[in-house]
Design an enzyme around this catalytic site. Structure first.
Site, short mmCIF file in Angstrom:
data_model
loop_
_atom_site.label_atom_id
_atom_site.label_comp_id
_atom_site.label_asym_id
_atom_site.label_seq_id
_atom_site.Cartn_x
_atom_site.Cartn_y
_atom_site.Cartn_z
N GLU A 156 -1.58 23.53 -40.06
CA GLU A 156 -0.59 24.22 -39.04
C GLU A 156 -1.47 25.19 -38.06
O GLU A 156 -0.90 25.27 -37.17
CB GLU A 156 0.19 25.13 -39.88
CG GLU A 156 1.52 24.34 -40.69
CD GLU A 156 0.79 23.72 -42.06
OE1 GLU A 156 1.22 22.98 -42.55
OE2 GLU A 156 -0.18 24.17 -42.22
N ARG B 33 -10.33 19.21 -49.82
CA ARG B 33 -9.36 19.89 -49.30
C ARG B 33 -9.15 21.26 -49.50
O ARG B 33 -9.24 22.33 -48.65
CB ARG B 33 -8.07 19.39 -49.51
CG ARG B 33 -6.73 19.96 -48.73
CD ARG B 33 -6.98 19.60 -47.30
NE ARG B 33 -5.51 20.30 -46.45
CZ ARG B 33 -5.41 20.00 -45.39
NH1 ARG B 33 -6.35 19.71 -44.56
NH2 ARG B 33 -4.24 20.87 -44.78
N GLU C 273 -15.69 23.47 -39.81
CA GLU C 273 -16.80 22.54 -39.46
C GLU C 273 -16.23 21.15 -39.40
O GLU C 273 -16.99 20.17 -38.60
CB GLU C 273 -18.03 22.62 -40.01
CG GLU C 273 -18.56 24.04 -39.84
CD GLU C 273 -20.13 24.17 -40.37
OE1 GLU C 273 -20.88 23.83 -39.81
OE2 GLU C 273 -20.31 24.70 -41.64
N ASN D 12 -4.08 14.98 -41.01
CA ASN D 12 -4.13 14.88 -39.58
C ASN D 12 -5.27 13.63 -39.13
O ASN D 12 -6.56 13.92 -39.23
CB ASN D 12 -4.46 16.19 -39.07
CG ASN D 12 -4.64 15.96 -37.56
OD1 ASN D 12 -3.96 14.93 -36.90
ND2 ASN D 12 -5.11 17.25 -36.79
N GLU E 66 -7.46 14.61 -35.54
CA GLU E 66 -8.63 15.25 -35.11
C GLU E 66 -9.99 14.25 -35.10
O GLU E 66 -10.77 14.38 -34.33
CB GLU E 66 -8.84 16.17 -36.16
CG GLU E 66 -10.04 17.34 -36.04
CD GLU E 66 -9.97 18.62 -37.08
OE1 GLU E 66 -10.19 19.49 -36.77
OE2 GLU E 66 -9.36 18.07 -38.05
#
Length: 439
Positions: A72, A279, A324, A348, A351
């Protein structure tokens, strides 16, 4: 409806009963990361950072943006940049430590950060009286009834930006519809990512005239200014002759799949290198040990944070740093986006697409269903259903660079086509500017 009505008293008593569990969970997680037990009083409205006194005029004294975690925060980046021009001060709240780290990495001291207050009236009132925001922007799917009620009572416009609601989340929220529906009706605007998202919000009771399909802010994100330089440095560090796979945002049960697939890839592509990025930071040590065990027959594992040399003996680099990932994508030959081989809902894909990295994702993508469906339909990414399909997709990308370049080109076309959500939200903000109370 007053917060003293039975409806809201029950809700707050239920939430109040959960607070000791929330705090205990923070301290439990602090066993591996001490920062979890720091700044926890902010969640109760204490120890909040002071607003800075700055010269010059702005549209608002303070704009509050809530972005619960890393994804977010990244999505909100262009919107936060826009708000920094409009407000004397921008306050960004998150619910997670990783979200906090991302805010600091992206904005340093240009914004104020604190953890979001718990959804209890006395707690939120401390937060509100401290900052007195003139506008509140909440990212994606955060519906906190007491926040919304208090903001609405103080005539503060509330924007739900980049709003998304999956079928799974819709079913969950319906259980609490007694409290959710009155809250949704108080939003000034629900800026949906897609028509399907807006329809689901309407099924929960949102006012149709406050719903608008705006698109996804993630399409408006731009690569960092130092992207090319850092991409090149990473590629040099990993070895320009290596074939690099980034497995990004992996979850429990997914690392084993990726490592198993990589072992098969290594037989066909001996110089292959895996960049494995879990994650959640608290899993770094566990995943590192898993990787060591999985590849000990043919290579070693290093942590990215140690900056150790990545020579031909290194088979896996553990991505154990924050902020990164975009550079990893830029330096890689292919990306697998995690949370999609296990029922997490995906992450996502835009990206890696923006970094010109061929992208593969699994079948569990309910959090990004509309985006993934469109990307797959246009040939901008590949979607796989099993570990064998993942292996085959990786081999195809390695063996057929023409097909790979076609995928990259389609990805850039799609990204360009869908930009514009930020402008639509900015137009709405400008439209309501005169009605926002000044403090």
């Amino acid at each position: 409806m007053s917060l003293r009505s039975p409806r809201w008293i029950i809700y707050q008593l239920l939430f109040l009963a959960l607070i000791p569990i929330f705090i205990a969970r923070l301290f439990w997680r602090s066993r591996h990361e001490p920062r979890y037990r720091q700044r926890w009083l902010e969640r109760l409205g204490y120890g909040l950072p002071k607003l800075k006194i700055t010269e010059g005029k702005a549209d608002w004294h303070c704009i509050w943006i809530h972005a619960v975690s890393v994804g977010e925060v990244i999505a909100a980046k262009p919107l936060i940049e826009s708000c920094l021009v409009r407000a004397t001060q921008v306050v960004v709240t998150t619910g997670t430590l990783t979200g906090s780290d991302r805010v600091k990495a992206l904005f340093s001291d240009r914004v104020l950060h604190c953890y979001a207050p718990y959804d209890i009236s006395i707690v939120f009132q401390r937060f509100f009286q401290h900052f007195k925001p003139g506008l509140c922007i909440v990212m994606e799917t955060e519906i906190w009834p007491v926040w919304i009620h208090e903001l609405h009572a103080n005539q503060v416009p509330i924007l739900l930006a980049n709003a998304r609601l999956s079928e799974k989340s819709l079913k969950s929220y319906k259980v609490f519809k007694y409290w959710i529906t009155p809250s949704l009706q108080k939003y000034s605007l629900i800026a949906g990512q897609s028509l399907q998202d807006c329809h689901r919000f309407q099924l929960l009771g949102a006012n149709a005239k406050h719903l608008k399909v705006v698109g996804n802010l993630k399409f408006d994100a731009h690569l960092p200014e130092d992207f090319e330089q850092r991409r090149q440095l990473l590629r040099q560090h990993w070895g320009r002759q290596r074939w690099v796979l980034v497995a990004a945002s992996t979850h429990l049960g997914e690392d084993e799949i990726v490592l198993s697939v990589f072992k098969r890839i290594k037989e066909l592509i001996p110089n292959a290198l895996l960049i494995l990025v879990p994650r959640h930071p608290e899993r770094f040590e566990t995943v590192f040990n898993q990787a060591v065990s999985a590849v000990r027959e043919f290579g070693k594992v290093v942590r990215h944070s140690t900056h150790d040399p990545v020579d031909s003996n290194i088979a896996v680099v553990l991505g154990d740093t924050m902020g990164e990932l975009i550079y990893f994508f830029g330096a890689a030959d292919v990306a697998f986006v995690g949370g999609s081989m296990v029922p997490v809902g995906g992450h996502n894909v835009l990206e890696p697409m923006s970094a010109s990295c061929p992208t593969i994702i699994g079948s569990h993508v309910f959090n990004f269903q509309a985006i993934v469906d469109e990307c797959v339909e246009h040939g901008a990414i590949q979607q796989i259903q099993s570990d064998s399909e993942l292996t085959n997709a990786l081999i195809t990308i390695f063996e057929k660079p023409i097909i790979t370049q076609h995928q990259i080109d389609r990805a850039h076309q799609l990204l360009t086509q869908h930009r514009g959500a930020l402008q639509k939200i900015e137009n709405w903000i400008e439209h309501i500017q005169e009605s926002i109370p000044q403090y």
